[in-house]
Design a protein around this motif. Sequence first.
Motif, PDB file in Angstrom:
ATOM      1  N   ILE A  34       0.984  -0.971  -0.077  1.00 31.57           N
ATOM      2  CA  ILE A  34      -0.101   0.057   0.071  1.00 31.57           C
ATOM      3  C   ILE A  34       0.959   1.193   0.032  1.00 31.57           C
ATOM      4  O   ILE A  34       1.558   1.561   0.920  1.00 31.57           O
ATOM      5  CB  ILE A  34      -0.955  -0.070   1.279  1.00 31.57           C
ATOM      6  N   GLU A  35       0.984   1.914  -1.215  1.00 24.32           N
ATOM      7  CA  GLU A  35       1.680   3.116  -1.154  1.00 24.32           C
ATOM      8  C   GLU A  35       0.880   4.191  -0.560  1.00 24.32           C
ATOM      9  O   GLU A  35      -0.207   4.557  -0.632  1.00 24.32           O
ATOM     10  CB  GLU A  35       2.102   3.355  -2.771  1.00 24.32           C
ATOM     11  N   ASP A  36       1.751   5.129   0.129  1.00 28.27           N
ATOM     12  CA  ASP A  36       1.260   6.316   0.522  1.00 28.27           C
ATOM     13  C   ASP A  36       0.196   5.954   1.469  1.00 28.27           C
ATOM     14  O   ASP A  36      -0.916   6.522   1.645  1.00 28.27           O
ATOM     15  CB  ASP A  36       0.682   7.301  -0.270  1.00 28.27           C
ATOM     16  N   ALA A  37       0.758   4.945   2.392  1.00 28.46           N
ATOM     17  CA  ALA A  37      -0.473   4.268   3.247  1.00 28.46           C
ATOM     18  C   ALA A  37      -1.097   5.425   4.350  1.00 28.46           C
ATOM     19  O   ALA A  37      -1.892   5.136   4.988  1.00 28.46           O
ATOM     20  CB  ALA A  37       0.031   3.252   3.724  1.00 28.46           C
ATOM     21  N   ASP A  38      -0.318   6.530   4.617  1.00 27.40           N
ATOM     22  CA  ASP A  38      -0.556   7.500   5.725  1.00 27.40           C
ATOM     23  C   ASP A  38      -1.906   8.256   4.860  1.00 27.40           C
ATOM     24  O   ASP A  38      -2.428   8.981   5.755  1.00 27.40           O
ATOM     25  CB  ASP A  38       0.591   8.326   5.929  1.00 27.40           C
ATOM     26  N   ARG A  39      -2.058   7.909   3.743  1.00 29.27           N
ATOM     27  CA  ARG A  39      -3.386   8.759   3.325  1.00 29.27           C
ATOM     28  C   ARG A  39      -4.707   8.036   3.375  1.00 29.27           C
ATOM     29  O   ARG A  39      -5.826   8.597   2.974  1.00 29.27           O
ATOM     30  CB  ARG A  39      -3.022   9.260   1.809  1.00 29.27           C
ATOM     31  N   PHE A  40      -4.601   6.723   3.775  1.00 26.22           N
ATOM     32  CA  PHE A  40      -5.675   5.904   4.072  1.00 26.22           C
ATOM     33  C   PHE A  40      -6.140   5.787   5.606  1.00 26.22           C
ATOM     34  O   PHE A  40      -5.422   6.069   6.437  1.00 26.22           O
ATOM     35  CB  PHE A  40      -5.506   4.595   3.439  1.00 26.22           C
ATOM     36  N   GLY A  41      -7.281   5.710   5.663  1.00 23.65           N
ATOM     37  CA  GLY A  41      -8.190   5.484   7.137  1.00 23.65           C
ATOM     38  C   GLY A  41      -7.621   4.020   7.775  1.00 23.65           C
ATOM     39  O   GLY A  41      -7.336   3.069   6.613  1.00 23.65           O
ATOM     40  N   ILE A  42      -7.822   3.836   8.823  1.00 26.27           N
ATOM     41  CA  ILE A  42      -7.759   2.377   9.479  1.00 26.27           C
ATOM     42  C   ILE A  42      -8.759   1.347   8.803  1.00 26.27           C
ATOM     43  O   ILE A  42      -8.022   0.517   8.383  1.00 26.27           O
ATOM     44  CB  ILE A  42      -7.909   2.384  10.851  1.00 26.27           C
ATOM     45  N   ALA A  43      -9.700   1.823   8.729  1.00 25.15           N
ATOM     46  CA  ALA A  43     -10.653   0.682   8.090  1.00 25.15           C
ATOM     47  C   ALA A  43     -10.195   0.352   6.606  1.00 25.15           C
ATOM     48  O   ALA A  43     -10.110  -0.760   6.414  1.00 25.15           O
ATOM     49  CB  ALA A  43     -12.065   1.294   8.066  1.00 25.15           C
ATOM     50  N   GLN A  44     -10.002   1.267   5.757  1.00 21.45           N
ATOM     51  CA  GLN A  44      -9.705   1.111   4.469  1.00 21.45           C
ATOM     52  C   GLN A  44      -8.299   0.245   4.533  1.00 21.45           C
ATOM     53  O   GLN A  44      -8.142  -0.758   3.731  1.00 21.45           O
ATOM     54  CB  GLN A  44      -9.278   2.341   3.744  1.00 21.45           C
ATOM     55  N   LEU A  45      -7.310   0.670   5.408  1.00 24.42           N
ATOM     56  CA  LEU A  45      -6.091  -0.208   5.369  1.00 24.42           C
ATOM     57  C   LEU A  45      -6.384  -1.750   5.775  1.00 24.42           C
ATOM     58  O   LEU A  45      -5.782  -2.453   5.162  1.00 24.42           O
ATOM     59  CB  LEU A  45      -5.160   0.397   6.237  1.00 24.42           C
ATOM     60  N   HIS A  46      -7.202  -1.845   6.716  1.00 28.04           N
ATOM     61  CA  HIS A  46      -7.623  -3.221   7.234  1.00 28.04           C
ATOM     62  C   HIS A  46      -8.289  -3.772   5.991  1.00 28.04           C
ATOM     63  O   HIS A  46      -7.961  -5.079   5.925  1.00 28.04           O
ATOM     64  CB  HIS A  46      -8.481  -2.967   8.214  1.00 28.04           C
ATOM     65  N   GLN A  47      -9.305  -3.202   5.160  1.00 30.38           N
ATOM     66  CA  GLN A  47     -10.161  -3.870   4.174  1.00 30.38           C
ATOM     67  C   GLN A  47      -9.011  -4.253   3.010  1.00 30.38           C
ATOM     68  O   GLN A  47      -9.040  -5.381   2.550  1.00 30.38           O
ATOM     69  CB  GLN A  47     -10.963  -2.959   3.545  1.00 30.38           C
ATOM     70  N   LEU A  48      -8.037  -3.421   2.910  1.00 27.03           N
ATOM     71  CA  LEU A  48      -7.023  -3.873   1.726  1.00 27.03           C
ATOM     72  C   LEU A  48      -6.172  -4.835   1.948  1.00 27.03           C
ATOM     73  O   LEU A  48      -6.023  -5.721   1.311  1.00 27.03           O
ATOM     74  CB  LEU A  48      -6.347  -2.586   1.478  1.00 27.03           C
ATOM     75  N   ARG A  49      -5.716  -4.826   3.345  1.00 26.87           N
ATOM     76  CA  ARG A  49      -4.916  -5.862   3.864  1.00 26.87           C
ATOM     77  C   ARG A  49      -5.693  -7.076   3.734  1.00 26.87           C
ATOM     78  O   ARG A  49      -5.045  -8.373   3.231  1.00 26.87           O
ATOM     79  CB  ARG A  49      -4.539  -5.700   5.187  1.00 26.87           C
ATOM     80  N   GLY A  50      -7.222  -7.281   3.901  1.00 24.25           N
ATOM     81  CA  GLY A  50      -7.715  -8.343   4.064  1.00 24.25           C
ATOM     82  C   GLY A  50      -7.831  -9.130   2.623  1.00 24.25           C
ATOM     83  O   GLY A  50      -8.409 -10.252   2.429  1.00 24.25           O
TER      84      GLY A  50
END
Length: 756
Positions: free
Chosen positions: A622-638
Amino acid sequence: MSPRTLPSLSGKAVSELKAVSPRKVAGLRALGIETVLDLLTHYPRRYADRTNEAAIADLIEGEEAVVTANVLRSSTRRMRGGRSTAEIVLHDGTASLTCTFFNQGWRARQFSAGQRVTVFGKVRIYRNQRQMANPVIDLVGDQTGRIVPIYPQSGKANVSSVELSRYVNEALERAGDFADPVPERHLSDLRLVGRTAAYRDVHAPDELADTQRARYRLAFDELLRLQLLLVRKKRAVASSTVGLVHDTTPGGLVASFVHGLPFELTGAQRRAIHEIAADLSQAHPMNRLLQGDVGSGKTVVAVAALLYAVQGGHQGAFMVPTEVLAEQHYLSVRRLLDGLMVPDPGRLGGEWLLHVELLTSRTPAGERARLLGLLATGQLDLVVGTHALLTGDVTFSSLGVVVVDEQHRFGVEQRAALSEKGQAEPDLLVMTATPIPRTAAMTVYGDLDHTTLDEMPPGRTPITTRLVGWEAEGAVWRHVRAELDAGHQVYVVCPLVGGGAMEEEGWDEGLDARTADGSLDEEDLIEDDSSGGSPPPSRPDGRLALTLETERPAPRGAVEERERLGATELAGYRIGLLHGQLPSKDKEGVMEAFRRGEIQVLVATTVVEVGVDVANATVMVIEDADRFGIAQLHQLRGRVGRGEAKSRCFLLAAPVSALAEGRLEAVVRTENGFELAEADLDLRGSGTVLGSRQKGRSDLKLGNLKQYRHLVLKARDVATRVLDDDPELVDPENHLLWEEVELFVSEEERQFLFRS
Ligand code: ADP
Ligand code: MG
């Protein structure tokens, strides 16, 4: 004198207070204060402990302190973006202190050399200089107490904290004792202080500790009012609305669907379907929230709910907030339902092939007309779609069950429109892919029943998550190449589409971080955060938008990143591109090719957040991960961790704010969606949970869910007990309680609470 009630104070104008001069009335209005009640519920943001007064030379980095000193000089600096910042240098004979007021250039004019001022703030040492960012100033006045309340302010209002405190003190003195609407037995059970003490101690405490008890009590009152509404609403709906009684006899369509699945249901899925069936067989409509972590298998449960409608001769609608999601959900639902036959009760032994279609605003006019015809005559069993399903010309033959995914993004009006689509009130299942902490759910979804999928389907493997700075990017791509060479597949997600295109539709949550971030702690910004005066704040929500001298690198777009990777780090591998602005056909094609392994690396936007399910994919970058919210990061990782092989998630980021760093650290720390939801709540506070729409005399000024989480449960409990004894709140004993609910919770807020 009988005790004061809050409603009576809402009838008194602040101008009636002797200390309020006519000149200040407009200023108070700018702060939203018109009545004495407004004044008393304008709570201090924090307190300055004057016993902490220190010499500048003794100031300790990171600590808060009160300093009294003389102004040496003041100046204004223009920042990039046209905003200006005031800088005031103080000296107290021991050392100098620079106070910086971001976006408040006008501050410089407030001070002249030689003037004596007191400031309160957090100390930083920057380039060998002691500094305070946006300190509270001018505490001198006639303050004699040790604990000085500091009120939220704005330059526009031109009413100082000292003045506010004086008005409040007069109001408290003249008000005398407050009537307490909460029955004494509940107060003592919960060890809550009385109203009179609460209002005094929140504004004019003798000890810092008193403020805690006071805020606790006032927060309880706010939460109680909400819970009274929610519990009452829930009970009213349960007893009044008439809905469909669905056919949930075992062995029907749902059973053949479950039987035809390539896997066994988890225990949690079985329980959820069971609970839904029980709701559906009742005459009053279902109002249920289905929560479950990414990958917990909510889709299967949702489809089962929809099939109960079809089983009884009705129709089902699956509503999602964006086109992209609708298309993806449609594909996965269609795959799950492939070949499913619906028994025809009209003909013995007859059956038809279950008919499901997609309807969005992208559906061409001719196709749309055809689908509307099928929906109206009942030949279409299930429809997946966006708000296009809600437009006036869509009619159902008999809409039985509605599933709404990602409910946060649905408004009240849309929900209302949906219930008008059926003859009877359709049954409603709300799904959220973002687990919500129980206490928050109890507030936000307090009038819904809850089902939680607390069990993962077998076969998921733990994912190792790493936070990697851009300087170490090379190591990430090295790992990616090794995985690709081992035959696995990889996702690369970028926050933007790029190629000059705009951001993805819908996903505003993570992008939000971009404007909120500055390289200073949030802490530094909380004083005077309305940043009033001139120039006006650039953000509509009034938060301080800092222009920092160190600009952040521009985020990478998926289009360019695919080109770059193909030419450099991942040259020679088969790379595909997926984003929301591709035509649907192309998207389907790319996803299919990735599923089949023809594409090895999928460079994408957050479009991959849902629907894509490839067990062979083992790395998520996930590039520029600081630009995403927690929920989104979690969804993406899933998206990874779905097969046997070890999976990894790399968060490539240059965290620039404490807030972004907090988000990233939480995602690295745990893979549990509920823990992440708690962390998210901690980082955001309650404002965003209840929506930013709260305005005016918004309740929950103090009932901050982060701090008072357990109080929600207590408030729920008291509300339930009060309503058990007095369902309509008509007892004289409860009269004041109800009056306060009506006084504090505006129509708008009620709508927001009951959007579901
Ligand atoms: P969610 O929407 O909750 O994130 P999905 O419904 O998309 O999860 O399911 C994730 C994946 O798990 C899908 O590929 C789905 O087919 C699969 N799945 C669902 N239930 C089970 C189960 N009981 N056993 C094995 N796999 C399952
Ligand atoms: Mg899903």
